[in-house]
Scaffold this motif. Structure first.
Motif, mmCIF file in Angstrom:
data_model
loop_
_atom_site.group_PDB
_atom_site.id
_atom_site.type_symbol
_atom_site.label_atom_id
_atom_site.label_comp_id
_atom_site.label_asym_id
_atom_site.label_seq_id
_atom_site.Cartn_x
_atom_site.Cartn_y
_atom_site.Cartn_z
ATOM 1 N N TYR A 1 72.087 159.253 58.227
ATOM 2 C CA TYR A 1 71.650 160.614 58.521
ATOM 3 C C TYR A 1 71.432 160.734 60.018
ATOM 4 N N GLY A 2 71.511 161.957 60.519
ATOM 5 C CA GLY A 2 71.251 162.206 61.924
ATOM 6 C C GLY A 2 69.791 162.554 62.132
ATOM 7 N N LEU A 3 69.362 162.486 63.367
ATOM 8 C CA LEU A 3 67.990 162.857 63.713
ATOM 9 C C LEU A 3 68.026 163.969 64.746
ATOM 10 N N ALA A 4 67.260 165.006 64.513
ATOM 11 C CA ALA A 4 67.157 166.119 65.454
ATOM 12 C C ALA A 4 65.681 166.349 65.747
ATOM 13 N N VAL A 5 65.405 166.875 66.913
ATOM 14 C CA VAL A 5 64.023 167.152 67.309
ATOM 15 C C VAL A 5 63.766 168.651 67.168
ATOM 16 N N ASN A 6 62.738 168.976 66.409
ATOM 17 C CA ASN A 6 62.325 170.368 66.230
ATOM 18 C C ASN A 6 61.627 170.863 67.491
ATOM 19 N N PRO A 7 61.512 172.191 67.662
ATOM 20 C CA PRO A 7 60.833 172.743 68.847
ATOM 21 C C PRO A 7 59.399 172.224 69.017
ATOM 22 N N SER B 1 58.579 167.393 66.457
ATOM 23 C CA SER B 1 58.739 166.541 65.275
ATOM 24 C C SER B 1 60.231 166.302 65.020
ATOM 25 N N GLU B 2 60.518 165.223 64.289
ATOM 26 C CA GLU B 2 61.906 164.899 63.953
ATOM 27 C C GLU B 2 62.263 165.422 62.572
ATOM 28 N N ARG B 3 63.525 165.759 62.415
ATOM 29 C CA ARG B 3 64.016 166.107 61.084
ATOM 30 C C ARG B 3 65.343 165.405 60.862
#
Length: 106
Positions: A12-18, A21-23
């Motif tokens: 899975y990929g990891l993205a940073v929310n505004p 936090s990570e999602r």
């Protein structure tokens, strides 16, 4: 073999929310995609005159720690690579004929 390719799959990929936090971002068909890519790599290495084989030790999790990979990457395959010995022999394995593997229904 003088070289060892360690292939990881990114489940899975990891993205940073505004808010910081990570999602997780879902990746589809990971095993299939990585498997096909490994097959193409092995074919290219063989075409270049190199010898390879595949190895999947169990467990493989230690590779993530040794190679300091992120939590979303898991080891998939080890590929030792090198030039074959001068006296290396490849077994002559023939394929079965179509008639031996197929059944025809009328």
């Amino acid at each position: 073999a003088p070289y060892l390719i360690v292939v990881f799959k990114q489940e899975y990929g990891l993205a940073v929310n505004p808010d910081g936090s990570e999602r997780k971002i879902k990746h589809y068909y990971v095993n299939e995609s990585v498997g096909i890519a490994c097959g193409l790599l092995i074919a290219a290495l063989h075409h270049a005159g190199l010898a390879t084989l595949t190895h999947t030790p169990n467990p493989m999790g230690f590779l993530s720690e040794i190679l300091q990979r992120p939590k979303n990457e898991k080891p998939f395959l080890l590929i030792p690579v090198g030039y074959p010995a001068a006296d290396a022999q490849v077994p002559d394995i023939s394929k079965k004929s179509f008639a031996e593997i197929a059944a025809v229904f009328a």
